[in-house]
Scaffold this motif. Sequence first.
Motif, short mmCIF file in Angstrom:
data_model
loop_
_atom_site.label_atom_id
_atom_site.label_comp_id
_atom_site.label_asym_id
_atom_site.label_seq_id
_atom_site.Cartn_x
_atom_site.Cartn_y
_atom_site.Cartn_z
N PHE A 1 0.84 -1.04 -0.06
CA PHE A 1 -0.18 0.26 -0.10
C PHE A 1 1.01 1.14 0.13
CE2 PHE A 1 -4.15 -2.21 2.06
CZ PHE A 1 -4.48 -2.69 0.89
N GLY A 2 1.93 1.49 0.75
CA GLY A 2 2.79 2.46 0.72
C GLY A 2 3.64 2.54 -0.51
N LEU A 3 3.86 1.29 -1.08
CA LEU A 3 4.54 1.42 -2.27
C LEU A 3 3.65 2.00 -3.57
CD1 LEU A 3 6.75 -1.75 -2.30
CD2 LEU A 3 7.70 0.74 -2.41
N GLN A 4 2.44 1.58 -3.26
CA GLN A 4 1.33 2.25 -4.31
C GLN A 4 1.44 3.75 -4.36
OE1 GLN A 4 -2.50 1.49 -3.59
NE2 GLN A 4 -2.98 1.05 -5.60
N VAL A 5 1.80 4.34 -3.30
CA VAL A 5 1.89 5.79 -3.19
C VAL A 5 3.17 6.13 -3.75
CG1 VAL A 5 1.76 7.76 -1.68
CG2 VAL A 5 0.22 5.95 -1.29
N VAL A 6 4.30 5.58 -3.43
CA VAL A 6 5.38 5.92 -3.94
C VAL A 6 5.51 6.12 -5.39
CG1 VAL A 6 7.86 5.09 -3.81
CG2 VAL A 6 6.85 5.12 -1.94
N PHE A 7 5.03 4.80 -5.89
CA PHE A 7 4.99 4.73 -7.61
C PHE A 7 3.96 5.72 -8.18
CE2 PHE A 7 6.83 0.81 -7.06
CZ PHE A 7 7.01 -0.06 -8.20
N THR A 8 2.94 5.94 -7.71
CA THR A 8 2.20 7.21 -8.13
C THR A 8 2.76 8.37 -8.09
OG1 THR A 8 0.84 7.36 -6.38
CG2 THR A 8 -0.17 5.76 -7.91
N THR A 9 3.42 8.64 -6.79
CA THR A 9 4.13 10.00 -6.68
C THR A 9 5.13 10.19 -7.63
OG1 THR A 9 3.68 9.98 -4.23
CG2 THR A 9 5.13 11.41 -5.23
N VAL A 10 6.00 9.28 -7.86
CA VAL A 10 7.23 9.30 -8.62
C VAL A 10 6.60 9.48 -10.27
CG1 VAL A 10 9.30 8.05 -9.61
CG2 VAL A 10 8.85 8.01 -7.14
N ALA A 11 5.66 8.62 -10.53
CA ALA A 11 4.93 8.85 -11.59
C ALA A 11 4.63 10.16 -12.23
CB ALA A 11 4.04 7.81 -11.83
N ALA A 12 3.80 10.72 -11.08
CA ALA A 12 3.18 12.13 -11.27
C ALA A 12 4.59 13.04 -11.71
CB ALA A 12 2.52 12.65 -10.15
N THR A 13 5.60 13.01 -11.03
CA THR A 13 6.68 13.96 -11.44
C THR A 13 7.06 13.46 -12.82
OG1 THR A 13 7.52 13.75 -9.15
CG2 THR A 13 9.07 14.62 -10.61
N LEU A 14 7.43 12.38 -13.28
CA LEU A 14 7.80 12.24 -14.44
C LEU A 14 6.63 12.55 -15.38
CD1 LEU A 14 9.27 8.41 -13.76
CD2 LEU A 14 10.55 10.73 -13.95
N PHE A 15 5.45 12.27 -15.30
CA PHE A 15 4.32 12.48 -16.25
C PHE A 15 4.12 13.77 -16.72
CE2 PHE A 15 2.22 8.30 -15.26
CZ PHE A 15 3.10 7.54 -16.13
N PHE A 16 4.62 14.58 -15.54
CA PHE A 16 4.40 16.18 -15.70
C PHE A 16 5.57 16.58 -16.48
CE2 PHE A 16 2.41 20.23 -13.64
CZ PHE A 16 3.17 21.21 -14.35
N GLY A 17 6.82 15.97 -16.29
CA GLY A 17 7.70 16.57 -17.20
C GLY A 17 7.52 15.90 -18.64
N LEU A 18 7.30 14.81 -18.79
CA LEU A 18 6.94 14.26 -20.11
C LEU A 18 5.87 15.07 -20.80
CD1 LEU A 18 7.14 10.33 -19.64
CD2 LEU A 18 8.45 11.73 -21.11
N GLY A 19 4.98 15.50 -20.15
CA GLY A 19 3.67 16.07 -20.67
C GLY A 19 4.15 17.33 -21.34
N GLY A 20 5.02 18.05 -20.59
CA GLY A 20 5.57 19.41 -20.91
C GLY A 20 6.55 19.49 -22.13
N ALA A 21 7.37 18.26 -22.17
CA ALA A 21 8.22 17.94 -23.17
C ALA A 21 7.75 17.68 -24.51
CB ALA A 21 9.49 17.06 -22.84
N LEU A 22 6.59 16.57 -24.51
CA LEU A 22 5.90 16.21 -25.61
C LEU A 22 5.22 17.15 -26.07
CD1 LEU A 22 5.08 12.60 -24.55
CD2 LEU A 22 6.64 13.47 -26.30
N GLY A 23 4.35 17.89 -25.22
CA GLY A 23 3.55 19.19 -25.60
C GLY A 23 4.18 20.52 -26.45
#
Length: 408
Positions: free
Chosen positions: A160-182
């Motif tokens: 359950f804790g790792l689920q939050v870790v994964f989603t938190t790290v993913a949010a940081t990565l996706f935010f950067g990817l969204g800006g770069a691709l956009g």
Amino acid sequence: MSDRALSSPPAAPLDGEVAVDPATGRPAGRPQALVLLLSSCLAVLGAVLLAPVLPRIQDAFAGTPGVETLTPVVLTAPALVIGLTAMIAGRIVDRVGRKRLLVGALVAYAFAGTAPLWLDSLQLIVASRVLVGLTEAAIMTCCTTLLADYFSGATRERYFGLQVVFTTVAATLFFGLGGALGAQDWRTPFWLYAVSLPLAAAAAKYVWQPTPVARTTQLPPLPWRQLAAPVGVSLFGGLVFYVLIVELSFVLDGIGVESTGTIGAVSAIGSLGTAVGAFLFGRVARLGPAVTVPVAFAFSGLGLVGLGLASSVPMVVVFAVVTGFGNGLLLPALLSWALGSLTFEQRGRGTGVWTSAMFIGQFVCPLAVLGLSGAIGGLGTALAVVGALAVVAAVGVRSARPVGAAAH
């Protein structure tokens, strides 16, 4: 969570703290957990990937009536739909089985998520985002339910804790990817939604239904009297959790920070605090929700009070980390509290109810902060008030001494 927390024995046989595949006799392990943890990140993809390209979308459909209202809905529609439909997804999970719904939802997610690549109407794009929210509700409910099915005790709390870790790290990565691709074209980030197709293939291979799907038409009722407190607190918890994500950039702007690089760096540091808190949850979960939930609210609340009063970047960084740390503890603590006393046949619906509460709280968050800001004199005061309410929640939960996830 202690074994006493489960009011009835799990439906699947256990090998220590993991369920065993009834067909092959193989215990659940890292392959199953990894598929579920990675799939859990897809709801975050829908929330943050498009934030950097919203102005471009608005420009592209400048002639559309109500474009100023419809464009933000492109971002927020999935979260609202998850909040409204996760309870229904939970019932389907208990009725038709976890694996079948998960694989189907992952495939549908790819088609609904990539649809804006070919749609020329903003209204149709918003409609596709509603479909994305429906698939996300199913995916989130299935993933969380299966983690609770496959693992118990300290192992479950760690995941359950790792689920939050994964989603938190993913949010940081996706935010950067969204800006770069956009930067190339506003449609380009939508290609990333196709990532659910390989996850669907992995789920079909590695995920298994914990027990045969019940053929009876009557599911056992949910223990609403036990669920009322954790679900009600989780509704407020969702609001508290999202404040840092939504308002941090405005806090920095309010003290004169204009550099997007600085804002991004501070946001990443705050996310790191969230990841640390979630990672450590497995080590403190044995203390039970009477301790973990109040401690999480206390950290988040004190951090938000500090953010509301901060007048310099170093102060903002410190209190963003404190808030993030509390947020990292908060979600798994609330989830463990809500699911701790549910049986296998109740767990899908219970997870759906909890997920609905969390996402409705997240959707309401910016509206509540905006209303407070206008009513009591600015963003800083509003954050301090929300933080103070979180501390009050910590005291209230501690005084109630909830049971259901662990004894201490």
